[in-house]
Design a protein around this motif. Structure first.
Motif, PDB file in Angstrom:
ATOM      1  N   ASN A  62       0.838  -1.269  -0.071  1.00 43.53           N
ATOM      2  CA  ASN A  62       0.016   0.046  -0.039  1.00 43.53           C
ATOM      3  C   ASN A  62       0.880   1.322  -0.153  1.00 43.53           C
ATOM      4  OD1 ASN A  62      -2.455  -1.260   0.046  1.00 43.53           O
ATOM      5  ND2 ASN A  62      -2.619  -1.577   2.277  1.00 43.53           N
ATOM      6  N   SER A  63       0.408   2.131  -0.734  1.00 44.52           N
ATOM      7  CA  SER A  63       1.079   3.302  -0.765  1.00 44.52           C
ATOM      8  C   SER A  63       0.731   4.230   0.368  1.00 44.52           C
ATOM      9  CB  SER A  63       0.741   4.168  -1.870  1.00 44.52           C
ATOM     10  OG  SER A  63       0.791   5.739  -1.800  1.00 44.52           O
ATOM     11  N   LEU A  64       1.772   4.818   1.233  1.00 45.22           N
ATOM     12  CA  LEU A  64       1.496   5.402   2.572  1.00 45.22           C
ATOM     13  C   LEU A  64       0.990   6.957   2.039  1.00 45.22           C
ATOM     14  CD1 LEU A  64       1.434   4.855   5.527  1.00 45.22           C
ATOM     15  CD2 LEU A  64       3.551   6.258   5.428  1.00 45.22           C
ATOM     16  N   ASN A  65       1.426   7.470   0.871  1.00 45.78           N
ATOM     17  CA  ASN A  65       1.103   8.800   0.394  1.00 45.78           C
ATOM     18  C   ASN A  65      -0.451   8.971   0.337  1.00 45.78           C
ATOM     19  OD1 ASN A  65       0.178  10.420  -2.245  1.00 45.78           O
ATOM     20  ND2 ASN A  65       2.291  11.225  -1.298  1.00 45.78           N
ATOM     21  N   LYS A  66      -1.177   7.668  -0.170  1.00 48.44           N
ATOM     22  CA  LYS A  66      -2.524   7.793  -0.324  1.00 48.44           C
ATOM     23  C   LYS A  66      -3.394   7.552   0.985  1.00 48.44           C
ATOM     24  CE  LYS A  66      -3.497   5.944  -4.953  1.00 48.44           C
ATOM     25  NZ  LYS A  66      -3.812   4.684  -5.706  1.00 48.44           N
ATOM     26  N   GLN A  67      -2.707   6.770   1.798  1.00 46.72           N
ATOM     27  CA  GLN A  67      -3.279   6.547   3.137  1.00 46.72           C
ATOM     28  C   GLN A  67      -3.363   8.074   3.950  1.00 46.72           C
ATOM     29  OE1 GLN A  67      -2.186   3.221   5.313  1.00 46.72           O
ATOM     30  NE2 GLN A  67      -1.721   2.245   3.376  1.00 46.72           N
ATOM     31  N   TRP A  68      -2.238   8.674   3.645  1.00 49.57           N
ATOM     32  CA  TRP A  68      -2.006   9.909   4.389  1.00 49.57           C
ATOM     33  C   TRP A  68      -2.972  10.959   3.985  1.00 49.57           C
ATOM     34  CZ3 TRP A  68      -0.246  11.796   8.949  1.00 49.57           C
ATOM     35  CH2 TRP A  68      -0.118  13.077   9.048  1.00 49.57           C
ATOM     36  N   LEU A  69      -3.253  11.004   2.598  1.00 47.50           N
ATOM     37  CA  LEU A  69      -4.056  11.773   1.862  1.00 47.50           C
ATOM     38  C   LEU A  69      -5.370  11.839   2.573  1.00 47.50           C
ATOM     39  CD1 LEU A  69      -4.546  14.115  -0.187  1.00 47.50           C
ATOM     40  CD2 LEU A  69      -5.005  12.432  -1.814  1.00 47.50           C
ATOM     41  N   ARG A  70      -5.795  10.546   2.691  1.00 52.52           N
ATOM     42  CA  ARG A  70      -7.189  10.177   3.209  1.00 52.52           C
ATOM     43  C   ARG A  70      -7.220  10.556   4.643  1.00 52.52           C
ATOM     44  NH1 ARG A  70     -11.720   8.213   1.413  1.00 52.52           N
ATOM     45  NH2 ARG A  70     -12.844   6.697   2.741  1.00 52.52           N
ATOM     46  N   GLN A  72      -5.652  12.983   6.077  1.00 52.43           N
ATOM     47  CA  GLN A  72      -5.828  14.244   6.078  1.00 52.43           C
ATOM     48  C   GLN A  72      -7.057  15.045   5.879  1.00 52.43           C
ATOM     49  OE1 GLN A  72      -3.589  14.898   8.379  1.00 52.43           O
ATOM     50  NE2 GLN A  72      -2.832  16.663   7.236  1.00 52.43           N
ATOM     51  N   THR A  73      -7.689  14.347   4.670  1.00 54.89           N
ATOM     52  CA  THR A  73      -8.828  15.075   3.950  1.00 54.89           C
ATOM     53  C   THR A  73      -9.988  14.566   4.740  1.00 54.89           C
ATOM     54  OG1 THR A  73      -8.717  13.241   2.413  1.00 54.89           O
ATOM     55  CG2 THR A  73      -7.822  15.453   1.844  1.00 54.89           C
ATOM     56  N   THR A  74     -10.005  13.568   5.637  1.00 50.64           N
ATOM     57  CA  THR A  74     -11.041  13.177   6.461  1.00 50.64           C
ATOM     58  C   THR A  74     -11.220  13.505   7.930  1.00 50.64           C
ATOM     59  OG1 THR A  74     -10.333  10.685   6.560  1.00 50.64           O
ATOM     60  CG2 THR A  74     -11.858  11.322   4.875  1.00 50.64           C
ATOM     61  N   LYS A  75     -10.156  13.755   8.394  1.00 46.91           N
ATOM     62  CA  LYS A  75      -9.901  13.896   9.894  1.00 46.91           C
ATOM     63  C   LYS A  75      -9.291  15.130  10.236  1.00 46.91           C
ATOM     64  CE  LYS A  75      -9.514   9.051  11.132  1.00 46.91           C
ATOM     65  NZ  LYS A  75      -8.631   7.992  12.044  1.00 46.91           N
TER      66      LYS A  75
END
Ligand SMILES: *Cc1c(COP(=O)(O)O)cnc(C)c1O
Length: 197
Positions: A62-70, A72-75
């Motif tokens: 899994n790309s951590l970049n994608k998880q981090w973006l999610r 940041q944009t939800t929490k």
């Protein structure tokens, strides 16, 4: 690996690294974050950034970049708009120049502090590529004894090293973040004090 580069702009020696990504392959294993608190004198207002490289892969591919973006944009609702505009101004041509001048001013303060400590012949480090000066407390005083002594007798305040962990005991931190006249006054008070270094 998490890297805090809050003080990167104070590194002025070109031979010293300012980012973990200067190391080959660091993008695969390092997250670097930085704050405008010190870069632009933003302390308290709070704006910073986190670098999560696309190359950084965690378990299961899994790309951590994608998880981090999610995340940041939800929490996270973001920093206040006015602070964002301030941060934007930091990265303008004028903003960058003014920040640079400000850093140079603080580094000059650091030199004034170091020069005074040199006169006393007291062991100290920092003040170069960093806005803080660390010194050894005189007379083998503990960090907090020296803090009290300075505050009560010299009317100068600093940070006891003991607060940074057990290796900081017996040491003391002076900060270059201040007005020139206050730094000069603090050093004058030190010179006039009855402290035996
Ligand atoms: C000041 C500082 C920061 C920045 O913290 P903010 O919460 O952005 O003000 C980060 N790391 C270190 C070591 C600092 O001294």
């Amino acid at each position: 690996m998490l890297v805090d580069s809050a003080y990167e702009v104070f590194v002025q020696d070109n031979d010293l690294p300012t980012s973990i990504y200067q190391i080959e392959n660091a993008k695969k294993c390092a997250i670097e974050f930085c704050s405008l608190s010190k870069t632009a004198g933003f302390t308290g207002t709070r704006c910073g950034y986190t670098i999560v490289p696309h190359e950084l892969i965690v378990r299961c591919g899994n790309s951590l970049n994608k998880q981090w973006l999610r995340r940041q944009t939800t929490k996270f609702n973001g920093v206040p708009y006015i602070v964002q505009r301030g941060a934007e101004a930091v990265f303008s041509k004028d903003g960058l120049m003014q920040c640079k001048e400000n850093i140079a001013y603080y580094m000059q303060n650091a030199s004034i502090i170091s020069d005074t400590l040199k006169e006393f012949g007291v062991w100290h480090t920092g003040g170069k590529n960093a806005p803080y000066i660390w010194l050894k407390c005189p007379q083998s005083m503990s960090s907090w004894d020296f803090f009290d002594y300075l505050l009560d007798n010299v009317n100068v305040v600093g940070t006891p090293g003991a607060g940074f962990g057990k290796n900081g005991e017996g040491f003391f931190r002076l900060s270059a973040f201040g007005k020139r006249e206050n730094v000069v006054e603090a050093m004058d008070r030190l010179k006039k004090s009855e402290l035996k270094w």
